[in-house]
Design an enzyme around this catalytic site. Structure first.
Site, PDB file in Angstrom:
ATOM      1  N   GLU A  70       0.847  -1.286  -0.110  1.00 15.81           N
ATOM      2  CA  GLU A  70      -0.040  -0.071  -0.031  1.00 15.81           C
ATOM      3  C   GLU A  70       0.853   1.092  -0.019  1.00 15.81           C
ATOM      4  OE1 GLU A  70      -2.984  -0.139   3.139  1.00 15.81           O
ATOM      5  OE2 GLU A  70      -3.892  -1.852   2.324  1.00 15.81           O
ATOM      6  N   THR A 167       0.095   1.172  10.438  1.00 17.01           N
ATOM      7  CA  THR A 167       0.239   0.854   9.125  1.00 17.01           C
ATOM      8  C   THR A 167       0.424   1.973   8.198  1.00 17.01           C
ATOM      9  OG1 THR A 167      -2.020   0.970   8.901  1.00 17.01           O
ATOM     10  CG2 THR A 167      -1.191  -1.149   9.239  1.00 17.01           C
ATOM     11  N   GLU A 185     -10.758  -1.721  16.084  1.00 22.26           N
ATOM     12  CA  GLU A 185     -11.825  -3.141  15.930  1.00 22.26           C
ATOM     13  C   GLU A 185     -11.750  -3.813  17.263  1.00 22.26           C
ATOM     14  OE1 GLU A 185     -11.002  -1.516  13.115  1.00 22.26           O
ATOM     15  OE2 GLU A 185     -13.098  -1.215  12.885  1.00 22.26           O
ATOM     16  N   ASP A 304     -19.057   1.632  11.550  1.00 20.97           N
ATOM     17  CA  ASP A 304     -17.438   1.745  11.168  1.00 20.97           C
ATOM     18  C   ASP A 304     -17.097   2.667  10.195  1.00 20.97           C
ATOM     19  OD1 ASP A 304     -14.744   0.730  11.131  1.00 20.97           O
ATOM     20  OD2 ASP A 304     -15.152  -0.937   9.889  1.00 20.97           O
ATOM     21  N   CYS A 602     -11.460 -16.986  11.112  1.00 18.00           N
ATOM     22  CA  CYS A 602     -10.312 -16.953  10.188  1.00 18.00           C
ATOM     23  C   CYS A 602     -10.760 -16.176   8.917  1.00 18.00           C
ATOM     24  CB  CYS A 602     -10.580 -18.668   9.808  1.00 18.00           C
ATOM     25  SG  CYS A 602     -10.590 -19.582  11.173  1.00 18.00           S
TER      26      CYS A 602
HETATM   27 CA    CA Z   1     -12.642   0.806  11.567  1.00 21.01          CA
END
Ligand code: CA
Length: 673
Positions: A70, A167, A185, A304, A602
């Site tokens: 990214e 990140t 989260e 979110d 998963c």
């Molecule tokens: Ca979020």
């Protein structure tokens, strides 16, 4: 009318007090958005709409990963600096493609389940002879730009038992390296930290949500924010992690950033309230980190709708008045134009179709929610989990006045909140529960998501043109004075469009999906374009239905120039073994139970319904691995490869159920072939 702000700043001052430089010539690309205003617009025009058809590969290098890439590369004096998977930092000779150095921070793979959205990194900052990078495990490193040797390292995380990660690319403001974090989260308390670039000493820290009132508040801003929270929010951390969008105005000395969702996701599970300063755009004074203003894009967020998308600053004439604006194409589907001096809402309108959580914005920019949308019941909400736009950088055409955005219409999220949520440090704490019912069928029957490169006129508040994509996910954007806009797509095709009307003029198949933003620069008076190709990130991992034929594969860096024809024969991406009709005596109940456990633990990495992308597609698992699934899932047999032990979360009987489910999925796939 458009006034282009001058960003040519000279380094005349002492290193600890001065600013980073952008390069007005366009030769170098020295900061994340090229210039402080984050236009990602290059004045270079050697490659242009008349000759781009002759653009070809100059060189490429494999980056030894199948995970998402990214990063926006930075370029200084002919050297490319960028980050790859697992926060590895690279320096390449931009002209020859020769590796100069590589720095691997050796992030522990044991904590990989704390990294919600792939093991990605969005790039470095350059300043004072150093290369700065954040790492997945929450460290900030300063490397010597010539050698890649660390000069200092700091742990930015206050509590390493919580699921913090980094990140984003660091930014430089007033001699400080500024970095945020991720983890809302799971449940952490978000903050932005500024470190002295020379020494790594903490200059200031701005928390985005209040802590435990019993400990006292760090500032008036936290005291005010606490009035908008209920219950014992601090046990969840609160969220509000500033995990990407950040920009700095050196004239106003204001640093702007966006914050992520509150923890838990659902307003009623938090006891109501606006939950400041989550899902919010904030401005702080760069000298001390004190709050200047805030604008909450999604008050009391329930979906979110992180406000962490990259920003563009521009001075625009709106209703006859020259305004210093900051703009964002928000995850919630609305494009915001704010006054960056005061935070005043100027305009806002939907830039994607199908928004169903709000009917619009009021005169102050507050969303007008549709009735009942925050009730604790399952519903399909649009925009979906990756928003109308997410982290991919936008560009602003200095010559066109248009904002170029990777946008998506028709995304949905099946929101199924539980009735309560109890904090568990080893899990997501969003409050979403598994759901089976008619909404699942509706979601599967929904038309494919429409991804596009959108050219948005921020003054007229409407699209100037759309360049539709065959896949939902498209990458970050670069605009140039050559009347070009460059963008890659999830199907691996790298495209040059004419900036004025969106006509496609050139393309190149990079062999794997592209999500990163390209850059352009010149070396020895020759213009180059570089992009990272590497499919992954949040949507890449989850492989949502309706997102189109994306292309997982091996990640690489590719560099282009005019009339060049370098050989390109990338390795073919293969699954571990063909899907097989393994014999099984598992009961339908066990298979169903396995599917539920798989979905809850998963699917974030290995994909919904076990349709994997960058991380192994488990329908292709070999018999040997299926037989040793307990070693892999509970005892960390593949932890060095990034598959951590789930022994804190799962038991042997859970693994038996997952095995039965995976065998069933493998058999279904084999039957189709
Ligand atoms: Ca979020």
């Amino acid at each position: 009318m458009l006034k282009i702000r001058c960003v040519a700043l000279l380094v005349l001052c002492n290193v600890s007090t001065c600013y980073a430089q952008s390069d007005p010539s366009g030769k170098d690309w020295l900061m994340h958005g090229r210039s402080y205003d984050d236009h990602r617009f290059s004045p270079l025009r050697e490659i242009n709409d008349q000759n781009v058809a002759t653009l070809g590969l100059a060189w490429s290098h494999e980056l030894d990963t199948t995970r998402g890439l990214e990063a926006t590369p930075l370029v200084k004096n002919g050297i490319l600096y960028f980050t790859g998977a697992w926060s590895v930092v690279y320096a390449y000779d931009a002209k020859s493609g020769k590796l100069r150095w590589k720095f691997d921070p050796k992030v522990s793979r044991e904590n990989a389940y704390f990294y919600c959205c792939d093991v990605v990194n969005r790039g470095v900052a350059l300043f004072a002879g150093k290369v700065f990078a954040g790492t997945l495990d929450g460290h900030l490193v300063a490397l010597n730009e010539n050698t890649g040797v660390p000069e200092w390292t700091v742990n930015t995380v206050e509590n390493n038992n919580r699921a913090y990660s980094i990140t984003s690319a660091p930014r430089i403001a007033r001699g400080n390296v500024v970095i945020g974090n991720a983890g809302s989260e799971y449940g952490v308390r978000g903050y932005v930290s500024a470190y002295d670039a020379e020494t790594g000493k903490l200059s200031w820290r701005f928390y985005t949500v209040p802590g435990n009132p019993a400990n006292g508040f760090e500032s008036k801003a936290m005291e005010e924010a606490a009035k908008t929270w209920h219950g014992d929010w601090w046990t969840f951390g609160g969220g509000g992690t500033p995990w990407e969008g950040m920009t700095y105005d050196p004239d106003l000395d204001l640093l702007y950033f966006g914050t992520g969702n509150p923890t838990a996701w659902y307003r009623e599970l938090r006891g109501g309230g606006n939950s400041l300063y989550t899902s919010c755009i904030l401005a702080v004074h760069a000298k001390n980190g004190e709050l200047a203003w805030y604008f909450q894009t999604t008050p009391g967020d329930n979906w979110d709708y992180d406000a962490t998308q990259p920003f563009v600053q521009a001075d625009l004439t709106i209703n006859g008045q020259l305004r210093k604006t900051i703009m964002q194409a928000n995850k919630n589907g609305f494009f915001y134009v704010l006054d960056r001096q005061t935070g005043e809402f100027i305009t806002g309108s939907a830039f994607v179709d199908g928004i169903n959580w709000a009917k619009g914005l009021d005169e102050k920019g507050r969303p007008i929610e549709n009735p009942g949308v925050t009730e604790l019941k399952a519903r399909l909400i649009s925009p979906g989990p990756f928003g109308g736009h997410n982290w991919t950088p936008m560009a602003f055409g200095d010559s066109t006045g248009l904002v170029y955005v990777s946008a998506k219409s028709g995304t949905f999220f099946l929101h199924a909140p539980g009735s309560e949520v109890k904090y568990d440090p080893d899990r997501w704490n969003h409050g979403l529960i598994s759901y089976e019912g008619p909404l699942s069928d509706q979601l599967m029957a929904a038309p494919p998501v429409r991804g596009e490169l959108l050219a948005w006129d921020p003054v007229a508040e409407k699209a100037a043109w759309h360049a539709p994509s065959p896949v939902a996910e498209t990458g970050g954007v670069l605009a140039t004075a050559g009347n070009l806009v460059f963008q890659g797509r999830g199907d691996g095709i790298f495209v040059a469009y004419r900036a004025t009307d969106g006509r496609q003029l050139w393309s190149f198949d990079a062999g794997t999906g592209i999500i990163a933003a390209p850059v352009t620069y010149s070396v020895d008076d020759e213009q180059y374009v570089t992009v990272l190709a590497g499919w992954g990130g949040a949507s890449g991992l989850i492989s949502f239905h309706g997102y189109g034929p994306v292309k997982p594969g091996y990640g690489r860096v590719l560099t282009f120039k005019l009339n060049s024809h370098a050989r390109f024969a990338p390795p073919v991406y293969k699954h571990e073994s063909p899907p097989a009709k393994f014999t099984t005596d598992a009961s339908p109940e066990l298979i169903k139970k396995g599917g539920t456990i798989y979905g809850g633990n998963c699917s974030v990495c290995h994909g919904v319904d076990a349709i994997g992308g960058p991380v192994a597609d488990l329908r292709y698992l070999s018999r040997a691995k299926l037989d040793h699934l307990e070693d892999i899932v509970l005892r960390g047999a593949l932890s060095k490869a990034g598959m951590p032990s789930f022994s804190k979360i799962l038991k042997a009987e859970d693994v038996d159920a997952i095995r039965a489910y995976l065998i069933s999925r493998s058999r279904e796939l084999a039957a189709q072939k």
